[in-house]
Design a protein around this motif. Sequence first.
Motif, PDB file in Angstrom:
ATOM      1  N   VAL A  93      51.620 -12.031 -22.300  1.00 14.41           N
ATOM      2  CA  VAL A  93      50.552 -12.645 -23.057  1.00 14.41           C
ATOM      3  C   VAL A  93      50.933 -12.571 -24.519  1.00 14.41           C
ATOM      4  O   VAL A  93      51.327 -11.511 -25.000  1.00 14.41           O
ATOM      5  CB  VAL A  93      49.218 -11.879 -22.846  1.00 14.41           C
ATOM      6  CG1 VAL A  93      48.105 -12.523 -23.646  1.00 14.41           C
ATOM      7  CG2 VAL A  93      48.863 -11.843 -21.385  1.00 14.41           C
ATOM      8  N   SER A  94      50.818 -13.687 -25.211  1.00 14.11           N
ATOM      9  CA  SER A  94      51.141 -13.669 -26.629  1.00 14.11           C
ATOM     10  C   SER A  94      49.910 -14.119 -27.404  1.00 14.11           C
ATOM     11  O   SER A  94      49.471 -15.254 -27.279  1.00 14.11           O
ATOM     12  CB  SER A  94      52.312 -14.614 -26.865  1.00 14.11           C
ATOM     13  OG  SER A  94      52.531 -14.731 -28.236  1.00 14.11           O
ATOM     14  N   LEU A  95      49.330 -13.192 -28.149  1.00 13.77           N
ATOM     15  CA  LEU A  95      48.145 -13.472 -28.955  1.00 13.77           C
ATOM     16  C   LEU A  95      48.539 -13.320 -30.429  1.00 13.77           C
ATOM     17  O   LEU A  95      49.583 -12.741 -30.712  1.00 13.77           O
ATOM     18  CB  LEU A  95      47.033 -12.475 -28.602  1.00 13.77           C
ATOM     19  CG  LEU A  95      46.564 -12.513 -27.148  1.00 13.77           C
ATOM     20  CD1 LEU A  95      45.745 -11.283 -26.809  1.00 13.77           C
ATOM     21  CD2 LEU A  95      45.747 -13.766 -26.898  1.00 13.77           C
ATOM     22  N   PRO A  96      47.695 -13.805 -31.357  1.00 15.90           N
ATOM     23  CA  PRO A  96      48.132 -13.753 -32.760  1.00 15.90           C
ATOM     24  C   PRO A  96      48.530 -12.353 -33.247  1.00 15.90           C
ATOM     25  O   PRO A  96      49.486 -12.215 -33.986  1.00 15.90           O
ATOM     26  CB  PRO A  96      46.908 -14.279 -33.513  1.00 15.90           C
ATOM     27  CG  PRO A  96      46.284 -15.220 -32.538  1.00 15.90           C
ATOM     28  CD  PRO A  96      46.474 -14.582 -31.185  1.00 15.90           C
ATOM     29  N   ALA A  97      47.813 -11.321 -32.831  1.00 13.34           N
ATOM     30  CA  ALA A  97      48.149  -9.994 -33.357  1.00 13.34           C
ATOM     31  C   ALA A  97      48.777  -9.092 -32.307  1.00 13.34           C
ATOM     32  O   ALA A  97      49.020  -7.922 -32.566  1.00 13.34           O
ATOM     33  CB  ALA A  97      46.888  -9.338 -33.918  1.00 13.34           C
ATOM     34  N   LYS A  98      49.002  -9.611 -31.105  1.00 18.85           N
ATOM     35  CA  LYS A  98      49.419  -8.728 -30.017  1.00 18.85           C
ATOM     36  C   LYS A  98      50.253  -9.487 -28.994  1.00 18.85           C
ATOM     37  O   LYS A  98      49.980 -10.639 -28.694  1.00 18.85           O
ATOM     38  CB  LYS A  98      48.137  -8.212 -29.326  1.00 18.85           C
ATOM     39  CG  LYS A  98      48.354  -7.316 -28.141  1.00 18.85           C
ATOM     40  CD  LYS A  98      47.008  -6.826 -27.612  1.00 18.85           C
ATOM     41  CE  LYS A  98      47.153  -5.794 -26.545  1.00 18.85           C
ATOM     42  NZ  LYS A  98      45.854  -5.289 -26.089  1.00 18.85           N
ATOM     43  N   GLU A  99      51.265  -8.808 -28.485  1.00 15.40           N
ATOM     44  CA  GLU A  99      52.005  -9.316 -27.318  1.00 15.40           C
ATOM     45  C   GLU A  99      51.835  -8.280 -26.224  1.00 15.40           C
ATOM     46  O   GLU A  99      51.811  -7.077 -26.513  1.00 15.40           O
ATOM     47  CB  GLU A  99      53.494  -9.370 -27.619  1.00 15.40           C
ATOM     48  CG  GLU A  99      53.941 -10.479 -28.504  1.00 15.40           C
ATOM     49  CD  GLU A  99      55.428 -10.322 -28.782  1.00 15.40           C
ATOM     50  OE1 GLU A  99      56.209 -11.059 -28.187  1.00 15.40           O
ATOM     51  OE2 GLU A  99      55.791  -9.439 -29.575  1.00 15.40           O
ATOM     52  N   LEU A 100      51.748  -8.734 -24.996  1.00 15.89           N
ATOM     53  CA  LEU A 100      51.548  -7.773 -23.907  1.00 15.89           C
ATOM     54  C   LEU A 100      52.411  -8.134 -22.716  1.00 15.89           C
ATOM     55  O   LEU A 100      52.486  -9.293 -22.324  1.00 15.89           O
ATOM     56  CB  LEU A 100      50.072  -7.773 -23.503  1.00 15.89           C
ATOM     57  CG  LEU A 100      49.706  -6.874 -22.336  1.00 15.89           C
ATOM     58  CD1 LEU A 100      48.404  -6.161 -22.630  1.00 15.89           C
ATOM     59  CD2 LEU A 100      49.559  -7.645 -21.041  1.00 15.89           C
ATOM     60  N   PHE A 101      53.088  -7.147 -22.171  1.00 13.48           N
ATOM     61  CA  PHE A 101      53.854  -7.295 -20.940  1.00 13.48           C
ATOM     62  C   PHE A 101      53.274  -6.379 -19.893  1.00 13.48           C
ATOM     63  O   PHE A 101      52.912  -5.244 -20.196  1.00 13.48           O
ATOM     64  CB  PHE A 101      55.299  -6.830 -21.135  1.00 13.48           C
ATOM     65  CG  PHE A 101      56.223  -7.923 -21.526  1.00 13.48           C
ATOM     66  CD1 PHE A 101      56.685  -8.809 -20.585  1.00 13.48           C
ATOM     67  CD2 PHE A 101      56.631  -8.053 -22.836  1.00 13.48           C
ATOM     68  CE1 PHE A 101      57.547  -9.825 -20.951  1.00 13.48           C
ATOM     69  CE2 PHE A 101      57.487  -9.061 -23.202  1.00 13.48           C
ATOM     70  CZ  PHE A 101      57.947  -9.952 -22.256  1.00 13.48           C
ATOM     71  N   GLU A 102      53.218  -6.857 -18.693  1.00 17.33           N
ATOM     72  CA  GLU A 102      52.897  -5.937 -17.621  1.00 17.33           C
ATOM     73  C   GLU A 102      54.244  -5.465 -17.056  1.00 17.33           C
ATOM     74  O   GLU A 102      55.115  -6.287 -16.770  1.00 17.33           O
ATOM     75  CB  GLU A 102      52.084  -6.649 -16.558  1.00 17.33           C
ATOM     76  CG  GLU A 102      51.449  -5.667 -15.635  1.00 17.33           C
ATOM     77  CD  GLU A 102      50.142  -6.197 -15.105  1.00 17.33           C
ATOM     78  OE1 GLU A 102      49.323  -6.719 -15.886  1.00 17.33           O
ATOM     79  OE2 GLU A 102      49.957  -6.104 -13.902  1.00 17.33           O
ATOM     80  N   VAL A 103      54.408  -4.163 -16.966  1.00 15.70           N
ATOM     81  CA  VAL A 103      55.729  -3.630 -16.651  1.00 15.70           C
ATOM     82  C   VAL A 103      56.076  -3.816 -15.181  1.00 15.70           C
ATOM     83  O   VAL A 103      55.249  -3.641 -14.297  1.00 15.70           O
ATOM     84  CB  VAL A 103      55.789  -2.132 -17.026  1.00 15.70           C
ATOM     85  CG1 VAL A 103      56.995  -1.462 -16.397  1.00 15.70           C
ATOM     86  CG2 VAL A 103      55.844  -2.011 -18.535  1.00 15.70           C
TER      87      VAL A 103
END
Length: 497
Positions: A93-103
């Motif tokens: 997920v790529s948001l303006p202030a954050k990127e997130l990966f599910e490991v």
Amino acid sequence: MAHGGQALSDRLVEGSQQRALAESALNCLETDGFIRLPLEDVRTVAAAVRAWDAWLASAPAEAKLRHARAAAPTPQRAPTPLGGPPPGGRGYVSLPAKELFEVVLDDQLAARALLALHSQGASMLSMLSRALGMQPHGLSALLDELPLAPNRDGSSVLHVCRYTQSGAAAGSSRGGGGSAATQGTEAHQDRGLLTVVAASEGEGLEVQSRHDGSWRRVVLWPGEAAMFCGLSLEWATGGMLKAAVHRVVPLAPGRTSLCYKLRVRPDAVVDPPALLQYSPGHLRPSYQAPKTGAQLMEMFAASHPLSVNAQALGSGGGDGSSGRAEGEATGHAQVETLRLDVVVLTNPQHKLSLQLPAGSALLDAKRAVASATDVPLRRQLLFSGSWVSLPDDTPLAHLERRLGRPLKLYAAPSPGPQEPTMRINCMGFDGAKIEFDLRVGATGIELMVLLQARACYHPTKQMLIFDGERVHPMPPLAELGIGDGDSLDILDKQYGD
Ligand SMILES: O=C(O)CCC(=O)C(=O)O
Ligand SMILES: [Fe+2]
């Protein structure tokens, strides 16, 4: 003679230390809302944080998307160290202030870090069970049984998050809302039992005080982790422990965290009276009924329709699909014209398909709908798997690419003079009452479209509640037991993880 057993006096010391530790953990959760404690397998976890931090800070976007796609579940994937496929929904997920990966567990270092965090979180749950007067494994027994059965996803998830300070996020004050620049960092509660956080920076995480509503910085020393409770633990403990309201303040150098979220397995039964049988005095009536892990997740999704970790462009979970991380849409071909589906909320509904020039903006689409149907612009609302709230000059092609789903415009005409109607009252937070005469057979969508035209309401930010339940937009209101003269409450939506 050599002996393997531990001396009784040592055991007594250890036992009393364990009890003291458990009590101080409980005390920290009750007073501060979080626990700081040394990581048990600090080398592994710190190495995983460093590796992800370096990669996320430097890898090009395409490499991240490639990694996310490689992580997508396929039947051929090799079994993971836990004996099953990787946990959770996977994705990027790529948001303006954050990127997130599910490991994904085919990465050996990530797998070892996950197991280390799992074991430390599970022992904390055992400690809390004891400190609360439950059976020692009352809470940890709600987790997945390891190794996982083949082809079963784990319920607990490891998220890697990287936060960067994007323009407007710097120094801005944030609450429930969240501008584009702060998306992904809003105040929220987690859905699981316990969240364990290890991060590249000592600061960034904040927890809200239950006593005075102020925000407390969670400052971690190198090698320390933070732990806090989610809503499932609040439920399991009959409200004795409270889910922490927390947020992340993006820092200038960037911050990478490993967030391990221990969640109840879907078929485990969470029965607060049984768990608290030795201290039943604490149990509040609203926690009496046993619930499965799956039911707790449904309750959470209903009360927290927005997610800090969902790909969002003004998303509001209008179709009940929110809370899921969605990958960025890619690879869409350039199009000459755009097709837009329009649903006109008459009885029965009537559908149009508009063909628009590729460069059209939302306003052009609304004008086209107004000339085809006579429905004014303000009685039209855009939907794309979730509600979309964006300025009317936003180009539609860009929107569809970002959302990765077709757009749909809902238009609500006034009922005809002969049409039977029902009176519905909507009560604002400030006590204001807004009355609507809706056609009999109208759905929640129609009410939402009319509400945004008449009042400061938008389905991305607010929700309608009837008899304590969120009003789902799709079925006719009558099917939800809502009829002439009924009152619905307008409440702000809450964020979840
Ligand atoms: O990165 C953190 O410290 C917390 C992240 C978080 O709250 C979440 O993903 O739910
Ligand atoms: Fe969270």
